[in-house]
Write a protein that holds these residues in place. Structure first.
Motif, PDB file in Angstrom:
ATOM      1  N   LEU A  92     -18.770  92.190   4.351  1.00 34.97           N
ATOM      2  CA  LEU A  92     -19.127  93.596   4.558  1.00 34.97           C
ATOM      3  C   LEU A  92     -20.522  93.906   4.034  1.00 34.97           C
ATOM      4  CD1 LEU A  92     -18.157  96.462   5.405  1.00 34.97           C
ATOM      5  CD2 LEU A  92     -17.335  96.740   3.064  1.00 34.97           C
ATOM      6  N   THR A  93     -20.843  93.409   2.846  1.00 36.02           N
ATOM      7  CA  THR A  93     -22.087  93.811   2.191  1.00 36.02           C
ATOM      8  C   THR A  93     -23.297  93.069   2.727  1.00 36.02           C
ATOM      9  OG1 THR A  93     -21.695  92.191   0.424  1.00 36.02           O
ATOM     10  CG2 THR A  93     -20.879  94.420   0.080  1.00 36.02           C
ATOM     11  N   GLN A  94     -23.175  91.750   2.968  1.00 34.45           N
ATOM     12  CA  GLN A  94     -24.295  90.940   3.446  1.00 34.45           C
ATOM     13  C   GLN A  94     -25.476  90.983   2.478  1.00 34.45           C
ATOM     14  OE1 GLN A  94     -24.254  89.110   6.475  1.00 34.45           O
ATOM     15  NE2 GLN A  94     -22.103  89.634   6.466  1.00 34.45           N
ATOM     16  N   LYS A 150     -25.535  93.854  -3.791  1.00 38.28           N
ATOM     17  CA  LYS A 150     -24.461  94.806  -3.484  1.00 38.28           C
ATOM     18  C   LYS A 150     -23.098  94.167  -3.696  1.00 38.28           C
ATOM     19  CE  LYS A 150     -26.769  97.817  -0.125  1.00 38.28           C
ATOM     20  NZ  LYS A 150     -26.753  98.306   1.275  1.00 38.28           N
ATOM     21  N   ASN A 151     -22.991  92.906  -3.309  1.00 38.89           N
ATOM     22  CA  ASN A 151     -21.714  92.212  -3.452  1.00 38.89           C
ATOM     23  C   ASN A 151     -21.314  92.101  -4.921  1.00 38.89           C
ATOM     24  OD1 ASN A 151     -19.667  90.664  -1.793  1.00 38.89           O
ATOM     25  ND2 ASN A 151     -20.153  89.166  -3.358  1.00 38.89           N
ATOM     26  N   LEU A 152     -22.276  91.774  -5.784  1.00 38.33           N
ATOM     27  CA  LEU A 152     -21.986  91.685  -7.219  1.00 38.33           C
ATOM     28  C   LEU A 152     -21.560  93.042  -7.773  1.00 38.33           C
ATOM     29  CD1 LEU A 152     -24.847  89.316  -8.449  1.00 38.33           C
ATOM     30  CD2 LEU A 152     -22.410  88.799  -8.283  1.00 38.33           C
ATOM     31  N   VAL A 153     -22.211  94.092  -7.312  1.00 39.53           N
ATOM     32  CA  VAL A 153     -21.838  95.440  -7.764  1.00 39.53           C
ATOM     33  C   VAL A 153     -20.410  95.762  -7.347  1.00 39.53           C
ATOM     34  CG1 VAL A 153     -22.306  97.903  -7.478  1.00 39.53           C
ATOM     35  CG2 VAL A 153     -24.199  96.299  -7.806  1.00 39.53           C
ATOM     36  N   GLY A 159     -15.786  86.468  -4.701  1.00 36.47           N
ATOM     37  CA  GLY A 159     -16.714  87.588  -4.547  1.00 36.47           C
ATOM     38  C   GLY A 159     -18.069  87.363  -5.165  1.00 36.47           C
ATOM     39  N   ALA A 160     -18.148  86.543  -6.218  1.00 41.66           N
ATOM     40  CA  ALA A 160     -19.421  86.360  -6.914  1.00 41.66           C
ATOM     41  C   ALA A 160     -19.951  84.941  -6.776  1.00 41.66           C
ATOM     42  CB  ALA A 160     -19.258  86.722  -8.391  1.00 41.66           C
TER      43      ALA A 160
END
Length: 652
Positions: A356-358, A362-365, A401-402
């Motif tokens: 979703l984030t690409q 943003k993904n880490l957040v 996710g990270a």
């Protein structure tokens, strides 16, 4: 209808395949975490998490139903003897009994007489019917006092986990030496005695026949894989401990306090108010006597991480009574199936966030936010009495996710660089193919036919040199202006932000002015291009469509010998736009796929459309590109009104 649905299904299937292949490392990570949990490698960290959640709960008020009488260091110094003589124990029991507690628990082993006063203690045992004394059955048996009936004896054994902490309580079991005899624990018998006065009897569970139940309250039985435990021995009937939290859990008095009040050094009503109608537990609370257990589930302990054995039994008795009378939660766990559905769901969520984030940042957040949400959910469930798997869910969330996201992003970056380079190569070739290479092909044809003079050949070669240099300059300029232009031939640059209809017209007009031999015989030229709203085409799609039109017209100019009529039309029918180039030249001489044909097929693939180059007869050729468009409710004028025809006289 059906073809449209079939295309959508193929698109969804293709997207799912791409997602599945990209998600394989994440799926493997989820499987690895599940496997590691099944082996028991996460038990310790899950136990620590449980303790932390229990310790961080809001403080609870003192349980007024349970009172602890502790024999501390001052009492031992006063009596000047240890073990405490039977006379002192008998004296304490008789004082307490005067104030009519519902149950008295003696957490002091008395398997052999401790003189003086053994006879007095035996007499007290016989007279006090609500007294529960202790024995030990695990691992080495210590006998109970010989003068008490079996129903007044409970075992005081404690179960420790591998890290030495106590998180479970055993309420009943078969005797190891005689499995036909069933025995109960001290706190269970105290709770049973207390609740019997409320008219609530102990019985078997309803949902689980092997569990214990008081009235409508069923004590959830500990199973081998409850919560974070893996293949743990659940002999007998065990429950997870929901320790009472707070700075003061129970009222506590020393032996000296009671003696002083009884001797007239205080208000005796204090004892009546303290002990009347309550559970009283007697035990040793002296640090020199090693009768303590380890736990990290209670805040503000002194000494840290330890409670005395008598307080442990108070917690268990309090947990049972409070659950039955107050509805205080008994710790429960999900079934294994639901636990692993929960874990896998968080892993899939992490994969979805990555797609979703690409963006790595943003993904880490998002991962940080959802990690806090997950921990908050786990804490909220603990407060409500449910122990859910937070640690493995957090692991799959962080890994997918990270950690894996970093590799995904790096892989995506490499792929994008490769695509950019490939795209640049293709674009460069298209510009060269539609420009200098077309000029070169025309020169070679003239040389082969020997119909060109040396001066004219020299001029053509100079033009070719100029075109090649212009291509280089254009490509540099294009990189600087964010690829918003299109180069035609050697001297025309189109702004791709113009409407596609205008771009088609410019391409059509310019290409027909180029010096191709077959254009010299044209008598009739016709064109008609229906508009397409800009929001339905990207700049790149506009570029490729213009290059298709240019390539198709160049082919007519090079190969359609004897052509007299040429038409280029663009029209929209039932959600599809069709760009057609028809001529009445010599027709197709070869069906081999050249570079131009491959270029057109590639454009059709990108637009999810179709391309055809076919002969309509001996002297008719059709080159056509069709693709689906998003907008269908456009206001078109009739093609006939839009058609423009130019008749050239005096040629061929």
């Amino acid at each position: 209808m059906l073809p449209g649905m079939w295309r959508k299904m193929r698109k969804i299937r293709k997207q799912f395949t791409v997602w599945f292949v990209g998600a394989l490392p994440g799926i493997a990570a989820i499987g690895l975490v599940v496997l590691v949990r099944l082996t028991g490698s996460l038990q310790l960290i899950e136990w620590v998490t449980l303790d932390s959640f229990l310790r961080l709960r809001p403080s609870e008020p003192i349980d007024e139903r349970v009172v602890i009488v502790g024999i501390d260091e001052q009492d031992i110094r006063r009596i000047r003897d240890y073990p405490i003589p039977d006379r002192e124990i008998a004296k304490l029991l008789r004082i307490l009994q005067k104030y009519q507690p519902r149950a008295i628990g003696l957490d002091i082993v008395r398997d052999i007489p401790v003189e003086p006063g053994h006879a007095e203690l035996v007499a007290a045992f016989k007279e006090i019917k609500n007294l529960i004394a202790v024995e030990k059955v695990l691992p080495i048996s210590i006998k109970p006092p010989p003068d008490l009936p079996p129903e007044q004896i409970g075992f005081a054994d404690v179960l420790s986990d591998r890290d030495g902490k106590v998180r479970r309580a055993i309420l009943g079991m078969n005797r190891p030496e005689d499995d036909k005899k069933y025995v109960f624990s001290l706190p269970l018998l105290l709770a049973e005695t207390y609740l019997k006065a409320e008219g609530i009897e102990l019985s078997n569970g309803i949902r689980d026949r092997e569990a214990m139940r008081f009235g409508s309250t069923e004590l959830s039985r500990f199973l081998p894989n409850s919560g974070g435990y893996v293949r743990t021995d659940n002999f007998g009937v065990q429950i997870l401990l929901n320790y009472r939290n707070g700075r003061e859990r129970f009222h506590s008095l020393s032996f000296k306090d009671i003696n002083d009040i009884e001797a007239g050094k205080g208000n005796p009503n204090v004892l009546r108010d303290t002990f009347g109608g309550r559970i009283v537990l007697i035990g040793v609370t002296a640090p020199s006597i090693k009768d303590s257990i380890d736990t990290s589930a209670i805040a503000n302990l002194e000494p840290p991480g330890k409670i005395y054995g008598v307080e442990f039994h108070a917690h268990v008795a309090s947990q049972i009574v409070s659950a039955v009378l107050d509805g205080r939660p008994v710790l429960k766990t999900w079934s294994q199936g639901w636990e692993y559905v929960w874990i896998v769901s968080w892993g899939v969520l992490a994969l979805y966030l990555d797609r979703l984030t690409q963006s790595p940042l943003k993904n880490l957040v998002y991962v940080a936010i959802f990690s806090l949400v997950l921990v908050g959910i786990g804490y909220a469930f603990i407060v409500k009495g449910w122990w859910i798997p937070v640690v493995p869910a957090l692991l799959v969330l962080v890994i997918n996710g990270a950690i894996l996201s970093t590799f995904y992003q790096y892989d995506r970056f490499l792929r994008s660089q490769i695509e950019i380079r490939q795209h640049t190569i293709e674009r460069t070739f298209v510009v060269i193919h539609n420009g200098p290479l077309q000029t070169l092909a025309n020169i070679l044809r003239h040389v082969q036919d020997r119909d060109i003079e040396q001066n004219q050949l020299l001029e053509e070669l100079k033009n070719l040199n100029y075109e090649i240099r212009e291509v280089g300059e254009y490509l540099k300029l294009e990189a600087l202006n964010q690829e918003e232009s299109l180069r035609l031939g050697s001297d025309l640059i189109l702004d791709l932000k113009l409407p596609i209809r205008d771009l088609f017209y410019e391409v059509y007009s310019y290409t027909l002015q180029r010096n191709f031999p077959c254009f010299k015989t044209l008598k009739v030229k016709a064109y008609s291009f229906a508009p397409i709203e800009d929001r339905y085409l990207s700049l790149e799609q506009k570029r490729e469509l213009c290059q298709f039109l240019e390539e198709a017209l160049c082919n007519v100019g090079k190969h359609a010998k004897g052509v007299t009529r040429l038409s280029a039309t663009g029209k929209q029918i039932e959600g599809w736009y069709t760009l057609s180039i028809k001529d009445n030249g010599a027709g197709i001489h070869s069906y081999c796929e050249g570079r131009g044909t491959k270029q057109c097929l590639n454009i059709a693939r990108k637009l999810r459309g179709k391309f055809q180059r076919t002969s309509l007869g001996e002297k008719r050729t059709l080159c056509e590109l069709s693709w689906p468009i998003a907008g269908r409710n456009w206001n078109f004028t009739r093609i006939g009104r839009n058609l423009k025809i130019k008749i050239l006289k005096g040629r061929g």
